[in-house]
Motif scaffolding. Structure first.
Motif, PDB file in Angstrom:
ATOM      1  N   LEU A  48       0.943  -1.299   0.042  1.00 20.79           N
ATOM      2  CA  LEU A  48       0.156   0.019  -0.183  1.00 20.79           C
ATOM      3  C   LEU A  48       0.865   1.389   0.054  1.00 20.79           C
ATOM      4  O   LEU A  48       1.846   1.027   0.600  1.00 20.79           O
ATOM      5  CB  LEU A  48      -0.914  -0.022   1.316  1.00 20.79           C
ATOM      6  CG  LEU A  48      -2.066  -0.982   1.488  1.00 20.79           C
ATOM      7  CD1 LEU A  48      -2.544  -1.023   2.789  1.00 20.79           C
ATOM      8  CD2 LEU A  48      -3.166  -0.815   0.279  1.00 20.79           C
ATOM      9  N   ALA A  49       0.433   2.255  -0.436  1.00 16.97           N
ATOM     10  CA  ALA A  49       0.894   3.633  -0.571  1.00 16.97           C
ATOM     11  C   ALA A  49      -0.160   4.457  -0.308  1.00 16.97           C
ATOM     12  O   ALA A  49      -1.544   4.434  -0.585  1.00 16.97           O
ATOM     13  CB  ALA A  49       1.596   3.836  -2.110  1.00 16.97           C
ATOM     14  N   ASN A  50      -0.018   5.556   0.665  1.00 16.93           N
ATOM     15  CA  ASN A  50      -0.708   6.321   1.012  1.00 16.93           C
ATOM     16  C   ASN A  50      -0.302   7.722   0.753  1.00 16.93           C
ATOM     17  O   ASN A  50       0.632   8.196   1.310  1.00 16.93           O
ATOM     18  CB  ASN A  50      -1.176   6.080   2.813  1.00 16.93           C
ATOM     19  CG  ASN A  50      -2.573   7.267   3.011  1.00 16.93           C
ATOM     20  OD1 ASN A  50      -3.624   6.980   2.614  1.00 16.93           O
ATOM     21  ND2 ASN A  50      -2.045   8.207   3.937  1.00 16.93           N
ATOM     22  N   ILE A  51      -1.086   8.523   0.260  1.00 18.71           N
ATOM     23  CA  ILE A  51      -0.713   9.893  -0.004  1.00 18.71           C
ATOM     24  C   ILE A  51      -1.806  11.169   0.413  1.00 18.71           C
ATOM     25  O   ILE A  51      -3.052  10.890   0.414  1.00 18.71           O
ATOM     26  CB  ILE A  51      -0.670  10.294  -1.677  1.00 18.71           C
ATOM     27  CG1 ILE A  51       0.028   9.348  -2.208  1.00 18.71           C
ATOM     28  CG2 ILE A  51      -0.409  11.720  -1.769  1.00 18.71           C
ATOM     29  CD1 ILE A  51      -0.297   8.323  -2.957  1.00 18.71           C
ATOM     30  N   ASP A  52      -1.380  11.909   1.472  1.00 18.68           N
ATOM     31  CA  ASP A  52      -2.153  12.785   1.932  1.00 18.68           C
ATOM     32  C   ASP A  52      -1.748  14.138   1.687  1.00 18.68           C
ATOM     33  O   ASP A  52      -0.722  14.682   1.508  1.00 18.68           O
ATOM     34  CB  ASP A  52      -1.942  12.693   3.453  1.00 18.68           C
ATOM     35  CG  ASP A  52      -2.545  11.425   4.221  1.00 18.68           C
ATOM     36  OD1 ASP A  52      -3.739  11.240   3.972  1.00 18.68           O
ATOM     37  OD2 ASP A  52      -2.059  10.755   4.794  1.00 18.68           O
ATOM     38  N   ASN A  53      -2.782  14.794   1.143  1.00 25.66           N
ATOM     39  CA  ASN A  53      -2.511  16.329   0.728  1.00 25.66           C
ATOM     40  C   ASN A  53      -3.349  17.296   1.563  1.00 25.66           C
ATOM     41  O   ASN A  53      -4.625  17.175   1.518  1.00 25.66           O
ATOM     42  CB  ASN A  53      -3.202  16.522  -0.723  1.00 25.66           C
ATOM     43  CG  ASN A  53      -2.711  17.641  -1.160  1.00 25.66           C
ATOM     44  OD1 ASN A  53      -1.645  18.147  -1.511  1.00 25.66           O
ATOM     45  ND2 ASN A  53      -3.661  18.523  -1.620  1.00 25.66           N
ATOM     46  N   ASP A  54      -2.922  17.957   2.555  1.00 29.06           N
ATOM     47  CA  ASP A  54      -3.276  18.919   3.529  1.00 29.06           C
ATOM     48  C   ASP A  54      -3.383  20.260   2.991  1.00 29.06           C
ATOM     49  O   ASP A  54      -2.191  20.886   2.780  1.00 29.06           O
ATOM     50  CB  ASP A  54      -2.773  18.883   4.698  1.00 29.06           C
ATOM     51  CG  ASP A  54      -2.465  17.383   5.375  1.00 29.06           C
ATOM     52  OD1 ASP A  54      -4.075  16.581   5.183  1.00 29.06           O
ATOM     53  OD2 ASP A  54      -1.848  16.843   5.811  1.00 29.06           O
ATOM     54  N   ASN A  55      -4.168  20.731   2.535  1.00 24.35           N
ATOM     55  CA  ASN A  55      -4.214  22.146   1.971  1.00 24.35           C
ATOM     56  C   ASN A  55      -5.696  22.863   2.490  1.00 24.35           C
ATOM     57  O   ASN A  55      -6.652  23.065   1.231  1.00 24.35           O
ATOM     58  CB  ASN A  55      -4.207  22.052   0.348  1.00 24.35           C
ATOM     59  CG  ASN A  55      -3.971  23.369  -0.187  1.00 24.35           C
ATOM     60  OD1 ASN A  55      -4.035  24.275   0.698  1.00 24.35           O
ATOM     61  ND2 ASN A  55      -4.284  23.567  -1.439  1.00 24.35           N
ATOM     62  N   GLY A  56      -6.242  23.003   3.433  1.00 24.84           N
ATOM     63  CA  GLY A  56      -7.294  23.504   3.907  1.00 24.84           C
ATOM     64  C   GLY A  56      -8.526  22.359   3.288  1.00 24.84           C
ATOM     65  O   GLY A  56      -8.762  21.404   3.230  1.00 24.84           O
ATOM     66  N   TRP A  57      -9.393  23.369   2.852  1.00 24.23           N
ATOM     67  CA  TRP A  57     -10.807  22.726   2.482  1.00 24.23           C
ATOM     68  C   TRP A  57     -10.466  21.853   0.912  1.00 24.23           C
ATOM     69  O   TRP A  57     -11.250  21.262   0.851  1.00 24.23           O
ATOM     70  CB  TRP A  57     -11.859  23.836   1.966  1.00 24.23           C
ATOM     71  CG  TRP A  57     -13.023  23.235   1.458  1.00 24.23           C
ATOM     72  CD1 TRP A  57     -13.772  23.465   0.411  1.00 24.23           C
ATOM     73  CD2 TRP A  57     -14.107  22.401   2.232  1.00 24.23           C
ATOM     74  NE1 TRP A  57     -14.995  22.865   0.339  1.00 24.23           N
ATOM     75  CE2 TRP A  57     -15.150  22.200   1.582  1.00 24.23           C
ATOM     76  CE3 TRP A  57     -13.697  21.863   3.618  1.00 24.23           C
ATOM     77  CZ2 TRP A  57     -16.245  21.430   2.038  1.00 24.23           C
ATOM     78  CZ3 TRP A  57     -14.826  21.057   4.232  1.00 24.23           C
ATOM     79  CH2 TRP A  57     -16.065  21.012   3.388  1.00 24.23           C
ATOM     80  N   ASP A  58      -9.386  21.995   0.252  1.00 25.42           N
ATOM     81  CA  ASP A  58      -8.970  21.447  -1.047  1.00 25.42           C
ATOM     82  C   ASP A  58      -8.160  20.133  -0.426  1.00 25.42           C
ATOM     83  O   ASP A  58      -7.475  19.647  -1.440  1.00 25.42           O
ATOM     84  CB  ASP A  58      -8.271  22.268  -1.914  1.00 25.42           C
ATOM     85  CG  ASP A  58      -9.111  23.488  -2.360  1.00 25.42           C
ATOM     86  OD1 ASP A  58     -10.274  23.233  -2.465  1.00 25.42           O
ATOM     87  OD2 ASP A  58      -8.720  24.575  -2.727  1.00 25.42           O
ATOM     88  N   SER A  59      -8.175  19.774   0.708  1.00 24.93           N
ATOM     89  CA  SER A  59      -7.435  18.655   1.197  1.00 24.93           C
ATOM     90  C   SER A  59      -8.005  17.172   0.609  1.00 24.93           C
ATOM     91  O   SER A  59      -9.007  17.245   0.237  1.00 24.93           O
ATOM     92  CB  SER A  59      -7.374  18.287   2.705  1.00 24.93           C
ATOM     93  OG  SER A  59      -6.816  19.482   3.368  1.00 24.93           O
ATOM     94  N   TRP A  60      -7.319  16.443   0.510  1.00 26.72           N
ATOM     95  CA  TRP A  60      -7.477  14.776  -0.324  1.00 26.72           C
ATOM     96  C   TRP A  60      -6.413  13.882   0.256  1.00 26.72           C
ATOM     97  O   TRP A  60      -5.534  14.262   0.694  1.00 26.72           O
ATOM     98  CB  TRP A  60      -7.558  15.127  -1.586  1.00 26.72           C
ATOM     99  CG  TRP A  60      -6.456  15.384  -2.573  1.00 26.72           C
ATOM    100  CD1 TRP A  60      -6.394  16.810  -2.903  1.00 26.72           C
ATOM    101  CD2 TRP A  60      -5.619  14.670  -2.832  1.00 26.72           C
ATOM    102  NE1 TRP A  60      -5.066  16.793  -3.447  1.00 26.72           N
ATOM    103  CE2 TRP A  60      -4.555  15.388  -3.458  1.00 26.72           C
ATOM    104  CE3 TRP A  60      -5.039  13.282  -2.547  1.00 26.72           C
ATOM    105  CZ2 TRP A  60      -3.306  15.280  -3.981  1.00 26.72           C
ATOM    106  CZ3 TRP A  60      -3.946  12.854  -3.197  1.00 26.72           C
ATOM    107  CH2 TRP A  60      -3.096  13.762  -3.866  1.00 26.72           C
ATOM    108  N   ASN A  61      -7.072  12.737   0.224  1.00 31.15           N
ATOM    109  CA  ASN A  61      -5.997  11.696   0.559  1.00 31.15           C
ATOM    110  C   ASN A  61      -6.360  10.653  -0.465  1.00 31.15           C
ATOM    111  O   ASN A  61      -7.330  10.214  -0.994  1.00 31.15           O
ATOM    112  CB  ASN A  61      -5.925  11.315   1.910  1.00 31.15           C
ATOM    113  CG  ASN A  61      -7.115  10.376   2.405  1.00 31.15           C
ATOM    114  OD1 ASN A  61      -8.363  10.709   1.942  1.00 31.15           O
ATOM    115  ND2 ASN A  61      -7.183   9.809   3.755  1.00 31.15           N
ATOM    116  N   SER A  62      -5.163   9.680  -0.677  1.00 28.14           N
ATOM    117  CA  SER A  62      -5.206   8.742  -1.783  1.00 28.14           C
ATOM    118  C   SER A  62      -4.709   7.166  -1.187  1.00 28.14           C
ATOM    119  O   SER A  62      -3.437   7.557  -0.397  1.00 28.14           O
ATOM    120  CB  SER A  62      -4.657   8.990  -3.064  1.00 28.14           C
ATOM    121  OG  SER A  62      -4.802   8.203  -3.971  1.00 28.14           O
TER     122      SER A  62
END
Length: 184
Positions: A48-62
């Motif tokens: 598994l690879a987990n990617i977290d993008n923390d950018n306020g309301w535009d945050s997402w994870n994959s």
């Protein structure tokens, strides 16, 4: 008894790096509106690879489940999850991603290298009825929110209005766009 405890403790110290997750933090990676932080964790034991993008309301994870062959991206602003098959000809292998993370080759690197590979997906407007077919990690991430399947669009993406696309760029190595409209 003391020998067993000592041996177990030393074994844990020496084996921990073999089972560790590695992270990269990227500040100002320009994924959404010029800011934020992104981290990548690779777990070789579970493929598994987990990617977290923390950018306020535009945050997402994959999560990229190499074992199941599927990836999912959860958008916090849109309150949905998008699942797609992994295109291993474009997406880096877990070994490549792990090596880049371990060597910190992506740390502080920017767009000075070659342009990233990119994938464009068309999101199906029908919700997924049974997400369990995509594997446990994707079920866990998408549980309780509307989940949609996306299919890769080969070739040019001129037919899609960029305003209706959600971008989930992974560091500077892969650009991912999910296009289409879904109703929650």
């Amino acid at each position: 008894m003391r020998f067993t405890i000592c041996f177990t403790g030393l074994l844990g110290v020496f084996l921990a790096p073999a089972f560790a997750n590695y992270n990269i933090d990227v500040i100002g990676d320009n994924n959404s509106s010029g800011g934020g932080q992104q981290s990548v964790s690779v777990n070789n034991n579970h493929n598994l690879a987990n990617i977290d993008n923390d950018n306020g309301w535009d945050s997402w994870n994959s999560v990229w489940d190499y074992g199941a062959g599927y990836a999912a991206t959860r958008s916090f602003a849109k309150k949905l999850c998008i699942v797609h098959k992994m295109n291993m000809q474009v997406m880096p292998s877990i070994e490549t991603l792990d090596a880049l993370v371990k060597e910190n080759k992506l740390q502080g690197k920017g767009p000075e290298g070659p342009p990233p590979n990119s994938l464009v997906f068309s999101v199906n407007s029908n919700q997924v009825n049974d997400p369990s077919v995509f594997g446990k990690s994707i079920v866990s991430m998408c549980k309780g929110i509307p989940t949609y399947m996306a299919e890769e669009i080969e070739g040019s993406s001129l037919f899609y209005n960029a305003e209706k696309c959600f971008n989930a760029n992974i560091l500077w190595i892969l650009g991912v766009s999910f296009c289409g409209e879904v109703e929650n």
